[in-house]
Structures are given as structure tokens and as C-alpha cells.
Design a protein around this motif. Structure first.
Motif, PDB file in Angstrom:
ATOM      1  N   HIS A  44     138.404  64.106 -48.063  1.00  9.55           N
ATOM      2  CA  HIS A  44     137.391  64.994 -48.651  1.00  9.55           C
ATOM      3  C   HIS A  44     137.297  66.491 -47.930  1.00  9.55           C
ATOM      4  CE1 HIS A  44     135.773  61.756 -50.848  1.00  9.55           C
ATOM      5  NE2 HIS A  44     135.995  60.835 -49.614  1.00  9.55           N
ATOM      6  N   HIS A  45     137.734  67.513 -48.731  1.00  6.94           N
ATOM      7  CA  HIS A  45     137.854  68.738 -48.393  1.00  6.94           C
ATOM      8  C   HIS A  45     136.762  69.820 -48.619  1.00  6.94           C
ATOM      9  CE1 HIS A  45     141.875  67.863 -47.118  1.00  6.94           C
ATOM     10  NE2 HIS A  45     141.927  67.152 -48.003  1.00  6.94           N
ATOM     11  N   LEU A  46     137.044  70.901 -47.977  1.00  9.20           N
ATOM     12  CA  LEU A  46     135.984  71.899 -48.433  1.00  9.20           C
ATOM     13  C   LEU A  46     136.155  72.575 -49.862  1.00  9.20           C
ATOM     14  CD1 LEU A  46     136.258  73.940 -45.068  1.00  9.20           C
ATOM     15  CD2 LEU A  46     134.365  72.786 -45.737  1.00  9.20           C
ATOM     16  N   THR A  47     135.192  72.908 -50.509  1.00  9.89           N
ATOM     17  CA  THR A  47     135.616  73.658 -51.894  1.00  9.89           C
ATOM     18  C   THR A  47     135.881  75.341 -51.584  1.00  9.89           C
ATOM     19  OG1 THR A  47     133.451  74.629 -52.106  1.00  9.89           O
ATOM     20  CG2 THR A  47     133.470  72.384 -52.733  1.00  9.89           C
ATOM     21  N   ASP A  48     136.605  75.700 -52.636  1.00 14.54           N
ATOM     22  CA  ASP A  48     137.219  76.721 -52.802  1.00 14.54           C
ATOM     23  C   ASP A  48     135.957  77.791 -52.468  1.00 14.54           C
ATOM     24  OD1 ASP A  48     139.609  75.571 -53.411  1.00 14.54           O
ATOM     25  OD2 ASP A  48     139.879  76.174 -55.560  1.00 14.54           O
ATOM     26  N   ALA A  49     134.963  77.558 -53.169  1.00 12.11           N
ATOM     27  CA  ALA A  49     133.937  78.767 -53.004  1.00 12.11           C
ATOM     28  C   ALA A  49     133.531  78.763 -51.651  1.00 12.11           C
ATOM     29  CB  ALA A  49     132.674  78.165 -54.119  1.00 12.11           C
ATOM     30  N   VAL A  50     133.398  77.653 -50.993  1.00 18.85           N
ATOM     31  CA  VAL A  50     132.931  77.716 -49.627  1.00 18.85           C
ATOM     32  C   VAL A  50     133.989  78.275 -48.617  1.00 18.85           C
ATOM     33  CG1 VAL A  50     132.597  76.045 -47.515  1.00 18.85           C
ATOM     34  CG2 VAL A  50     131.353  75.732 -49.646  1.00 18.85           C
ATOM     35  N   LEU A  51     135.280  78.087 -48.937  1.00 22.91           N
ATOM     36  CA  LEU A  51     136.273  78.672 -48.362  1.00 22.91           C
ATOM     37  C   LEU A  51     136.526  80.153 -48.475  1.00 22.91           C
ATOM     38  CD1 LEU A  51     139.516  76.126 -48.481  1.00 22.91           C
ATOM     39  CD2 LEU A  51     138.394  77.177 -46.385  1.00 22.91           C
ATOM     40  N   LEU A  52     136.085  80.578 -49.637  1.00 25.40           N
ATOM     41  CA  LEU A  52     136.041  81.836 -50.184  1.00 25.40           C
ATOM     42  C   LEU A  52     135.091  82.583 -49.329  1.00 25.40           C
ATOM     43  CD1 LEU A  52     137.163  84.735 -51.215  1.00 25.40           C
ATOM     44  CD2 LEU A  52     136.158  83.903 -53.527  1.00 25.40           C
ATOM     45  N   ALA A  53     133.740  81.906 -49.223  1.00 24.59           N
ATOM     46  CA  ALA A  53     132.727  82.724 -48.782  1.00 24.59           C
ATOM     47  C   ALA A  53     132.983  83.004 -47.001  1.00 24.59           C
ATOM     48  CB  ALA A  53     131.276  81.851 -48.957  1.00 24.59           C
ATOM     49  N   TYR A  54     133.608  81.876 -46.568  1.00 23.02           N
ATOM     50  CA  TYR A  54     133.972  81.900 -45.006  1.00 23.02           C
ATOM     51  C   TYR A  54     135.074  83.071 -44.941  1.00 23.02           C
ATOM     52  CZ  TYR A  54     135.476  80.119 -40.621  1.00 23.02           C
ATOM     53  OH  TYR A  54     135.652  79.983 -39.248  1.00 23.02           O
ATOM     54  N   SER A  55     135.832  82.824 -45.769  1.00 28.28           N
ATOM     55  CA  SER A  55     136.905  84.064 -45.473  1.00 28.28           C
ATOM     56  C   SER A  55     136.555  85.369 -45.556  1.00 28.28           C
ATOM     57  CB  SER A  55     138.379  83.799 -46.019  1.00 28.28           C
ATOM     58  OG  SER A  55     137.880  84.060 -47.727  1.00 28.28           O
ATOM     59  N   ALA A  56     135.418  85.538 -46.542  1.00 27.83           N
ATOM     60  CA  ALA A  56     134.758  86.894 -46.468  1.00 27.83           C
ATOM     61  C   ALA A  56     134.021  87.047 -45.626  1.00 27.83           C
ATOM     62  CB  ALA A  56     134.108  87.018 -48.160  1.00 27.83           C
ATOM     63  N   GLY A  57     133.252  86.189 -44.725  1.00 23.98           N
ATOM     64  CA  GLY A  57     132.265  86.381 -43.650  1.00 23.98           C
ATOM     65  C   GLY A  57     131.104  86.335 -44.291  1.00 23.98           C
ATOM     66  N   THR A  58     130.691  85.668 -45.469  1.00 22.20           N
ATOM     67  CA  THR A  58     129.275  85.911 -46.062  1.00 22.20           C
ATOM     68  C   THR A  58     128.462  84.480 -45.886  1.00 22.20           C
ATOM     69  OG1 THR A  58     130.339  85.475 -48.138  1.00 22.20           O
ATOM     70  CG2 THR A  58     129.671  87.606 -47.433  1.00 22.20           C
ATOM     71  N   LEU A  59     129.197  83.456 -45.357  1.00 24.26           N
ATOM     72  CA  LEU A  59     128.543  81.949 -45.169  1.00 24.26           C
ATOM     73  C   LEU A  59     127.414  81.872 -44.291  1.00 24.26           C
ATOM     74  CD1 LEU A  59     129.231  79.643 -46.958  1.00 24.26           C
ATOM     75  CD2 LEU A  59     130.623  78.899 -45.360  1.00 24.26           C
ATOM     76  N   PRO A  60     126.556  81.519 -44.267  1.00 26.96           N
ATOM     77  CA  PRO A  60     125.370  81.358 -43.206  1.00 26.96           C
ATOM     78  C   PRO A  60     126.177  80.741 -41.805  1.00 26.96           C
ATOM     79  CG  PRO A  60     124.443  80.763 -45.197  1.00 26.96           C
ATOM     80  CD  PRO A  60     125.724  80.697 -45.444  1.00 26.96           C
ATOM     81  N   GLU A  61     125.733  81.049 -40.730  1.00 28.96           N
ATOM     82  CA  GLU A  61     126.548  80.495 -39.500  1.00 28.96           C
ATOM     83  C   GLU A  61     126.298  78.943 -39.544  1.00 28.96           C
ATOM     84  OE1 GLU A  61     124.276  81.585 -35.935  1.00 28.96           O
ATOM     85  OE2 GLU A  61     125.443  80.632 -34.893  1.00 28.96           O
ATOM     86  N   ALA A  62     125.308  78.303 -39.820  1.00 25.55           N
ATOM     87  CA  ALA A  62     125.363  76.734 -39.658  1.00 25.55           C
ATOM     88  C   ALA A  62     126.509  76.196 -40.688  1.00 25.55           C
ATOM     89  CB  ALA A  62     124.206  76.196 -40.075  1.00 25.55           C
ATOM     90  N   PHE A  63     126.568  76.622 -41.936  1.00 23.85           N
ATOM     91  CA  PHE A  63     127.747  76.233 -42.867  1.00 23.85           C
ATOM     92  C   PHE A  63     129.195  76.617 -42.110  1.00 23.85           C
ATOM     93  CE2 PHE A  63     124.036  76.242 -45.738  1.00 23.85           C
ATOM     94  CZ  PHE A  63     124.424  74.754 -46.179  1.00 23.85           C
ATOM     95  N   SER A  64     129.281  77.827 -41.635  1.00 23.57           N
ATOM     96  CA  SER A  64     130.373  78.431 -41.238  1.00 23.57           C
ATOM     97  C   SER A  64     130.870  77.414 -40.013  1.00 23.57           C
ATOM     98  CB  SER A  64     130.218  79.945 -40.483  1.00 23.57           C
ATOM     99  OG  SER A  64     130.055  80.617 -41.439  1.00 23.57           O
ATOM    100  N   LEU A  65     129.952  76.909 -39.096  1.00 21.01           N
ATOM    101  CA  LEU A  65     130.285  76.009 -38.304  1.00 21.01           C
ATOM    102  C   LEU A  65     130.903  74.622 -38.745  1.00 21.01           C
ATOM    103  CD1 LEU A  65     130.326  75.029 -35.008  1.00 21.01           C
ATOM    104  CD2 LEU A  65     128.060  74.301 -35.480  1.00 21.01           C
ATOM    105  N   VAL A  66     130.458  74.063 -39.814  1.00 22.70           N
ATOM    106  CA  VAL A  66     131.160  73.158 -40.199  1.00 22.70           C
ATOM    107  C   VAL A  66     132.389  73.368 -40.910  1.00 22.70           C
ATOM    108  CG1 VAL A  66     130.827  71.324 -42.187  1.00 22.70           C
ATOM    109  CG2 VAL A  66     128.769  72.099 -40.953  1.00 22.70           C
ATOM    110  N   VAL A  67     132.536  74.637 -41.492  1.00 23.55           N
ATOM    111  CA  VAL A  67     134.022  75.080 -42.236  1.00 23.55           C
ATOM    112  C   VAL A  67     134.908  75.191 -40.823  1.00 23.55           C
ATOM    113  CG1 VAL A  67     135.194  76.973 -43.283  1.00 23.55           C
ATOM    114  CG2 VAL A  67     133.034  76.096 -44.008  1.00 23.55           C
ATOM    115  N   ALA A  68     134.635  75.949 -39.881  1.00 19.20           N
ATOM    116  CA  ALA A  68     135.333  75.872 -38.635  1.00 19.20           C
ATOM    117  C   ALA A  68     135.893  74.751 -37.948  1.00 19.20           C
ATOM    118  CB  ALA A  68     134.744  76.849 -37.731  1.00 19.20           C
TER     119      ALA A  68
END
Ligand SMILES: [Zn+2]
Lengths: 213, 216
Positions: B8-32
Motif C-alpha cells: 500500500h503506497h502513497l498516492t501520486d497527489a500526496v507525492l507531488l504535494a510533498y515534492s513541491a513542499g506544500t504538504l502539511p508537516e504531519a503528513f510530510s512526516l508520514v511521507v518521509a
């Protein structure tokens, strides 16, 4: 950059090929052969020999772009100017961590500018993934850089051929103008194509280089 | 890189928001944390960052002040190497999580939630919240639905719910449409990292009473 630069990889001139089809002589448009991008070579010089002239070239190319990017991110002229200088200083300070296996110079510098946008302009934090240790041989870096650059230029070509509306969406996402939910709601962004195009290539390059951790 | 068993992976939208730097910190932590465990999403992220590099290349230029280069060189002269990279101990917690906890699982300051379930809220900015959940083997987390978006990453053990089975590295996404009862697998206690941009809504009466106290 129109002037020859110290870092420019001497490109092999592609020769236009001429062949005949029936009576007609068809001259194919000249296609430049792939080459490592000069910015990646500059960055490798900064990394390996602390080459100041190479750094100045990176500065002249990237700083004015980073400043625009940071102003789009909401920074005032003064704030963006200061953050741009800090970003470029980080390029020097962190150059030892640059690996052309992972990215071209413009991609790597983008990530530094993005992080500066988050911490200096938006005053937020961005947790970073664990660093991978690339035990790759630095001797190989020039050829790896070539491979990475080829993959990335293929990606850019693919992006440049997208319809304008889709390209605009990608730009808006990277300029921070779209939230996650806006991105999620947007079916026009051709993420799958773009992601898989470079992913497979990068996985292949890494597979050759990375040893079992 | 060892091949992963992540399903079960990250969605494209979450990955794009993370790579653009616009994801809230808490979600960025899960992504990282997920990216730290998942070569596939790491490569996808690299691809998106390459797109960011392409966008930066195409960005118009804004002139810097006359003294900008000299000022930058002065910054470098003052601090040629920057701050040294931190070192981390090997643990089931990826390094981005260790930054928040101050180490691995043994460093977590757990608080009891009830029924053996424990949690620890992590210090992130208020745009979203992140917490660690400890679910004893064989235990169920009460039925709950979600107001906004929730992302749950398994770090130890595994749980199953109405959707599927989730083990180390797997991410489950929850939103308004998901009401689920995750049950930790028998055998190993389950530790998850969860981020949400809205308070959880529990269906049972007791968890609802508890909600203001436990602050989720
Ligand atoms: Zn993944």
C-alpha cells in the motif's frame, strides 16, 4: 548560457544524416546527441575540487531563477534575496552530498530551493527521508551523470510536449499554488506517465550501482 | 536495496504535494517515513523532483542585488561546511521519525488511551497532527470515521481492517468515506504513525467521551 563555460562537456556534434527514399533526398533535422548537462558537471567540480569559478557559474544561472521561485512562494523581494543567497551557500556547503546517481544539478538545486522556501519563507518544517548511502565509485560519476541527464532530458521533453493546460498545472503545483486536495481533485495532471517514465530509468541505474545495504 | 514487501503506497497527489513542499508537516512526516522504507515511492519522488528541477530551469529570472554573489561567498567563507549531518541508530523508526521522538520505539513517551492502546502526539505545526499509536497484538481500535484526510503508516507488526491487511511500510488512507475497525494481528504489537488534518470521530460512546481528553 551562450558563452562557452568552463564546465561545458564538449558535445559531439551530431551529423545530419542524409539518405534516399526513392528519388527524394531527405535531410533529417539535426538532433543533438545526449550530453551531460553543464550544470551537473559544474556541481561535480564544486564537490570534488571546491572550484570557485564553477560555483560562480551555478550562481549566475540558478540564483535569479531561485529568487523568482521564492517570490512566487510568497517571499518579498528582500526576503527572497536573502533566502536565495542562503540557498546558494547551501549548494556549496552540501555539495559533498550530491550524487549524480540521484539527480541532475537542477533537480538537486531545486530541492534546496524548495526547502529554503519552506523554512525561510513559510517558516515551516519538512521532514526528509532517510539518506541512502551510495557506495558508488566517484570515478563513475561522469558517466552516471550522463545517464541521469539523459533520463531527465527525456522527461523534460515529455513534459514540454504536454498540452499547455497540463504544463500549467504542473508549474502551479511546484510554485506552491495548489494544495494537496486541489492536486488530488485535478485529473488533468499526467502524473502516472511522468512518474513511471523516470522511475524505471532511475531504478535501473541504481540497480547497477547500489549494493545491498 | 532490499526488495520491499510493501503493498500500500502513497498516492501520486500526496507525492507531488510533498515534492513541491506544500504538504502539511504531519503528513510530510508520514511521507518521509514511507519513502525511507519504500524504494518504489522513493524513485517516484525522484521523478517528481526532476520535474521540479525542470520547472525551476524554466522559471523566469529576477535580478539579485549587486552584492549578492559577494554576500553569498562571504556566507560560505564563514561556514564552509554547514551543519554536520546527524547520525541515527538503526531502529524500526526511520530517521525522520527519530527526529521527533528523540530515538527509536523505546524513546516514545506513551500515554494510555484505553484497552491497552497507547498513543504519543508528536510536535508538528498545527496545520495537521501526527501521532504514534501502539495497539497490543490482537486488540481492536474502536470503530471510527474521519473528517478530513488520515494517513496511517505501519512501523511494527500489522493490522487488518475492512479494507485489507497492512504491515510494516504500508500506508492506509482514510477519508469521509472510510469507517473501519483496525485490529492488530495476533503475535506482535502494532506500532503505527498516523497523520490527520481533522479530529478523529469515534462511533462508540466511551471513545467519544475520551476524545477531548486524548486530544485526537
Ligand atoms: Zn511506496
Amino acid at each position: 548560457m551562450t558563452q562557452p563555460s568552463a564546465c561545458a562537456f564538449v558535445p559531439e556534434r551530431a551529423e545530419s544524416s542524409v539518405y534516399t527514399r526513392g528519388e527524394a533526398i531527405v535531410k533529417r533535422p539535426e538532433e543533438p546527441k545526449p550530453r551531460s548537462d553543464e550544470w551537473t558537471l559544474c556541481l561535480l567540480r564544486v564537490r570534488d575540487t571546491q572550484d570557485q569559478a564553477a560555483f560562480v557559474q551555478l550562481f549566475n544561472h540558478f540564483a535569479p531563477r531561485i529568487k523568482s521561485y521564492l517570490m512566487k512562494g510568497g517571499g518579498s523581494d528582500t526576503l527572497a534575496e536573502e533566502a536565495t543567497q542562503e540557498a546558494l551557500a547551501t549548494v556549496w556547503q552540501k555539495a559533498s552530498l550530491f550524487s549524480p546517481v540521484q539527480a541532475s544539478a537542477s533537480t538537486w538545486i531545486f530541492t534546496i530551493a524548495r526547502n529554503k522556501n519552506i523554512d525561510a519563507i513559510r517558516k515551516q518544517k519538512r521532514p526528509e527521508p532517510e539518506e541512502l548511502d551510495w557506495i558508488g565509485d566517484k570515478e563513475d560519476d561522469a558517466s552516471v551523470a550522463l545517464e541521469t541527464s539523459q533520463e531527465e532530458s527525456g522527461l523534460r521533453l515529455a513534459v514540454s510536449k504536454l498540452p499547455q493546460a497540463q504544463r500549467t498545472l504542473i508549474e502551479r503545483a511546484f510554485y506552491g499554488e495548489m494544495s494537496h486536495s486541489e492536486i488530488a481533485a485535478e485529473t488533468q495532471i499526467p502524473l502516472g506517465t511522468i512518474k513511471s517514465r523516470i522511475r524505471l530509468a532511475l531504478e535501473r541505474i541504481r540497480h547497477d550501482l547500489a549494493r545491498e545495504k | 536495496m532490499t526488495p520491499s514487501n510493501i503493498n500500500h503506497h502513497l498516492t501520486d497527489a500526496v507525492l507531488l504535494a510533498y515534492s513541491a513542499g506544500t504538504l502539511p508537516e504531519a503528513f510530510s512526516l508520514v511521507v518521509a517515513c514511507h519513502v525511507s522504507l519504500c524504494p518504489q515511492c522513493r524513485s517516484a519522488l525522484d521523478g517528481l523532483e526532476a520535474m521540479g528541477g525542470a520547472v525551476l530551469e524554466q522559471t523566469e529570472t529576477t535580478a539579485l542585488s549587486g552584492g549578492a554573489l559577494a554576500a553569498t561567498l562571504a556566507k560560505i567563507a564563514k561556514d564552509p561546511t554547514g551543519s554536520p549531518a546527524k547520525s541515527y541508530r538503526k531502529s524500526s523508526f526511520p530517521s525522520p521519525l527519530q527526529d521527533y521522538v528523540g530515538g527509536g520505539p523505546q524513546s516514545v513517551k506513551w500515554r494510555k488511551v484505553g484497552g491497552g492502546v497507547k498513543q504519543a502526539i508528536l510536535a508538528t505545526d498545527k496545520t495537521a497532527s501526527a501521532r504514534l499509536l501502539f495497539i497490543p497484538a490482537g486488540t481492536a481500535v474502536p470503530d471510527h470515521s474521519h473528517n478530513g484526510m488520515e494517513m496511517t503508516l505501519v512501523l511494527e507488526g500489522a493490522f487488518s481492517d475492512e479494507v485489507d491487511r497492512f504491515a510494516r511500510g504500508d500506508v492506509e488512507f482514510g477519508d469521509e468515506d472510510l469507517t473501519h475497525t483496525p485490529i492488530a494481528e495476533v503475535g506482535t504489537d502494532c506500532i503505527c504513525l498516523a497523520a490527520t488534518d481533522a479530529p478523529l470521530k469515534f462511533k462508540g460512546i466511551i471513545p467519544r467521551l475520551l476524545q477531548p481528553i486524548i486530544g485526537i
